[in-house]
Motif scaffolding. Structure first.
Motif, short mmCIF file in Angstrom:
data_model
loop_
_atom_site.label_atom_id
_atom_site.label_comp_id
_atom_site.label_asym_id
_atom_site.label_seq_id
_atom_site.Cartn_x
_atom_site.Cartn_y
_atom_site.Cartn_z
N PHE A 69 -4.52 -86.74 -28.43
CA PHE A 69 -4.21 -88.03 -29.05
C PHE A 69 -5.35 -88.49 -29.96
CE2 PHE A 69 -1.66 -88.07 -25.08
CZ PHE A 69 -0.40 -88.17 -25.67
N ALA A 70 -6.58 -88.25 -29.53
CA ALA A 70 -7.73 -88.61 -30.36
C ALA A 70 -7.75 -87.77 -31.64
CB ALA A 70 -9.03 -88.43 -29.58
N GLN A 71 -7.40 -86.49 -31.53
CA GLN A 71 -7.36 -85.62 -32.71
C GLN A 71 -6.30 -86.10 -33.70
OE1 GLN A 71 -9.35 -83.45 -33.76
NE2 GLN A 71 -10.27 -82.24 -32.12
N ILE A 72 -5.14 -86.48 -33.18
CA ILE A 72 -4.07 -86.97 -34.06
C ILE A 72 -4.49 -88.26 -34.76
CG2 ILE A 72 -1.73 -87.90 -34.11
CD1 ILE A 72 -1.05 -85.90 -31.85
N LEU A 73 -5.07 -89.18 -33.97
CA LEU A 73 -5.51 -90.46 -34.54
C LEU A 73 -6.58 -90.23 -35.60
CD1 LEU A 73 -5.53 -93.53 -34.64
CD2 LEU A 73 -7.13 -93.52 -32.70
N ARG A 74 -7.52 -89.34 -35.30
CA ARG A 74 -8.60 -89.04 -36.24
C ARG A 74 -8.03 -88.45 -37.53
NH1 ARG A 74 -10.92 -84.54 -37.72
NH2 ARG A 74 -13.09 -84.52 -38.47
N ILE A 170 -14.93 -87.08 -30.14
CA ILE A 170 -14.20 -85.82 -29.96
C ILE A 170 -15.14 -84.63 -29.84
CG2 ILE A 170 -12.65 -84.20 -31.15
CD1 ILE A 170 -11.18 -86.63 -32.28
N SER A 171 -16.27 -84.68 -30.53
CA SER A 171 -17.20 -83.55 -30.55
C SER A 171 -17.76 -83.21 -29.18
CB SER A 171 -18.36 -83.83 -31.52
OG SER A 171 -19.15 -84.92 -31.06
N LYS A 172 -17.65 -84.15 -28.24
CA LYS A 172 -18.13 -83.89 -26.88
C LYS A 172 -17.21 -82.92 -26.13
CE LYS A 172 -20.14 -88.54 -26.59
NZ LYS A 172 -20.09 -89.87 -25.90
N ASP A 173 -15.95 -82.80 -26.57
CA ASP A 173 -14.97 -81.98 -25.86
C ASP A 173 -14.42 -80.81 -26.67
OD1 ASP A 173 -14.83 -83.62 -23.42
OD2 ASP A 173 -13.94 -85.13 -24.72
N ASP A 174 -14.32 -80.97 -28.00
CA ASP A 174 -13.75 -79.92 -28.85
C ASP A 174 -14.79 -79.36 -29.81
OD1 ASP A 174 -11.29 -80.22 -27.68
OD2 ASP A 174 -10.45 -81.46 -29.28
N THR A 175 -14.61 -78.10 -30.20
CA THR A 175 -15.52 -77.49 -31.16
C THR A 175 -15.25 -78.04 -32.56
OG1 THR A 175 -14.03 -75.65 -31.70
CG2 THR A 175 -15.51 -75.35 -29.81
N ASN A 176 -16.22 -77.86 -33.45
CA ASN A 176 -16.04 -78.30 -34.84
C ASN A 176 -14.87 -77.58 -35.51
OD1 ASN A 176 -18.18 -80.14 -34.83
ND2 ASN A 176 -19.67 -78.56 -35.38
N GLU A 177 -14.71 -76.30 -35.18
CA GLU A 177 -13.63 -75.51 -35.79
C GLU A 177 -12.26 -76.03 -35.34
OE1 GLU A 177 -17.35 -73.51 -35.93
OE2 GLU A 177 -16.21 -74.14 -34.15
N THR A 178 -12.14 -76.38 -34.05
CA THR A 178 -10.88 -76.93 -33.55
C THR A 178 -10.57 -78.26 -34.24
OG1 THR A 178 -11.19 -75.89 -31.38
CG2 THR A 178 -9.68 -77.76 -31.48
N THR A 179 -11.60 -79.08 -34.40
CA THR A 179 -11.42 -80.36 -35.07
C THR A 179 -11.03 -80.16 -36.53
OG1 THR A 179 -12.99 -81.47 -33.60
CG2 THR A 179 -12.58 -82.50 -35.72
N LEU A 180 -11.64 -79.17 -37.19
CA LEU A 180 -11.28 -78.86 -38.58
C LEU A 180 -9.81 -78.46 -38.68
CD1 LEU A 180 -12.44 -78.44 -41.49
CD2 LEU A 180 -12.71 -76.04 -40.88
N PHE A 181 -9.35 -77.66 -37.72
CA PHE A 181 -7.95 -77.22 -37.70
C PHE A 181 -7.01 -78.41 -37.59
CE2 PHE A 181 -4.36 -76.37 -34.79
CZ PHE A 181 -3.60 -75.54 -35.61
#
Length: 291
Positions: A69-74, A170-181
């Motif tokens: 949900f945080a990734q979608i909102l971001r 988010i960076s505390k739980d997901d990698t930068n590459e996952t966040t980029l995706f």
């Protein structure tokens, strides 16, 4: 370690130059195309690059997120920010817009206290207030020359600061590459819902510029992430302001625009306040380490 920091700084500067170049191309394209179409094509390329990066680094496991949900909102925040930013660029000079957008790091500082629980020193709060003074100088409310359009990049700066704070969470739980995706995928899906309604068939020349803007925008994010891997964020922060210099140069070279003395004065106040906030933050961190 020192060499990595220098390389990271150089990559960050290159990323800022590419971002400013993307804005210049986007401003040129808004004469012919809707903002939605420009960004829809950009996110198509962004999503492909983000997918390739995460699969190369982590494989299919990199597609899983602990904060969906945080990734979608971001992702939605960044998409909205980009839409507003390109719209602002279509209405005002690049340098003027970037002068106000330079307020974003100070807004991140202000938001970090209530949202992330960070302790902000009095000096850093003073820097934030000085930065707001710079924005007021640029906007000049209550004066006949006040242009309400200038409030759009201020809204962009507010949204981008929220996006940045959420990125830290988010960076505390997901990698930068996952966040980029997820940044690319969320933007692509959301714009695909409305993109077809704004479509105009581009010529071969316009396809070149549309794809170049998309490629530049994607590469800039990759460079910024790479820079953050090589150097501490505190070391990179001052070089974010190189984008303002390059945007001013491109605005004058391509569009014949040059900021007036009020915008230059306000931008200088914002940059100085940002650098002071960065300096006092680093000084505070060093004092804590020495205790």
């Amino acid at each position: 370690m020192q060499s990595n920091t220098v390389i990271g700084i150089l990559i960050m500067i290159l990323g800022m130059i590419i971002l400013a170049s993307t804005d210049a191309i986007s401003k040129y394209l808004t004469v012919t195309f809707a903002v939605i179409q420009i960004l829809w094509i950009r996110y198509m390329v962004f999503a492909v690059i983000g997918t390739l990066v995460v699969l190369k680094k982590h494989g299919l496991s990199g597609l899983r997120t602990k904060r969906p949900f945080a990734q979608i909102l971001r992702g939605l925040l960044l998409t909205g920010t980009n839409c507003m930013a390109v719209f602002a660029l279509s209405l005002m000079p690049i340098a003027d817009a970037h002068a106000i957008l330079a307020m974003a790091p100070l807004l991140v500082t202000a938001a970090s206290a209530p949202l992330l629980g960070e302790i902000i020193s009095l000096k850093r709060w003073m820097a934030v207030l000085f930065g707001f003074l710079g924005v007021i100088i640029i906007l000049r409310p209550g004066i006949g020359v006040f242009d309400p359009i200038a409030l759009i990049p201020l809204g962009v700066a507010v949204m981008f600061s929220a996006y940045t704070v959420l990125t830290k969470v988010i960076s505390k739980d997901d990698t930068n590459e996952t966040t980029l995706f997820y940044t690319g995928i969320v933007g692509l899906v959301s714009l695909s819902l409305i993109g077809p309604f704004f479509w105009i068939n581009p010529s071969m020349v316009n396809w070149f510029w549309l794809l170049l803007a998309a490629l530049f925008g994607s590469l800039a994010h990759v460079f910024i992430i790479t820079a953050l891997h090589l150097a501490p964020a505190s070391a990179l922060q001052p070089f974010n302001y190189t984008m303002l210099i390059w945007a001013t140069f491109l605005g004058y070279l391509v569009f014949g625009d040059f900021p007036d003395e009020w915008t230059v004065t306000g931008a200088a106040a914002i940059v100085i306040s940002g650098l002071l906030a960065w300096h006092w933050e680093r000084k505070g961190i060093e004092e804590l380490r020495n205790q």
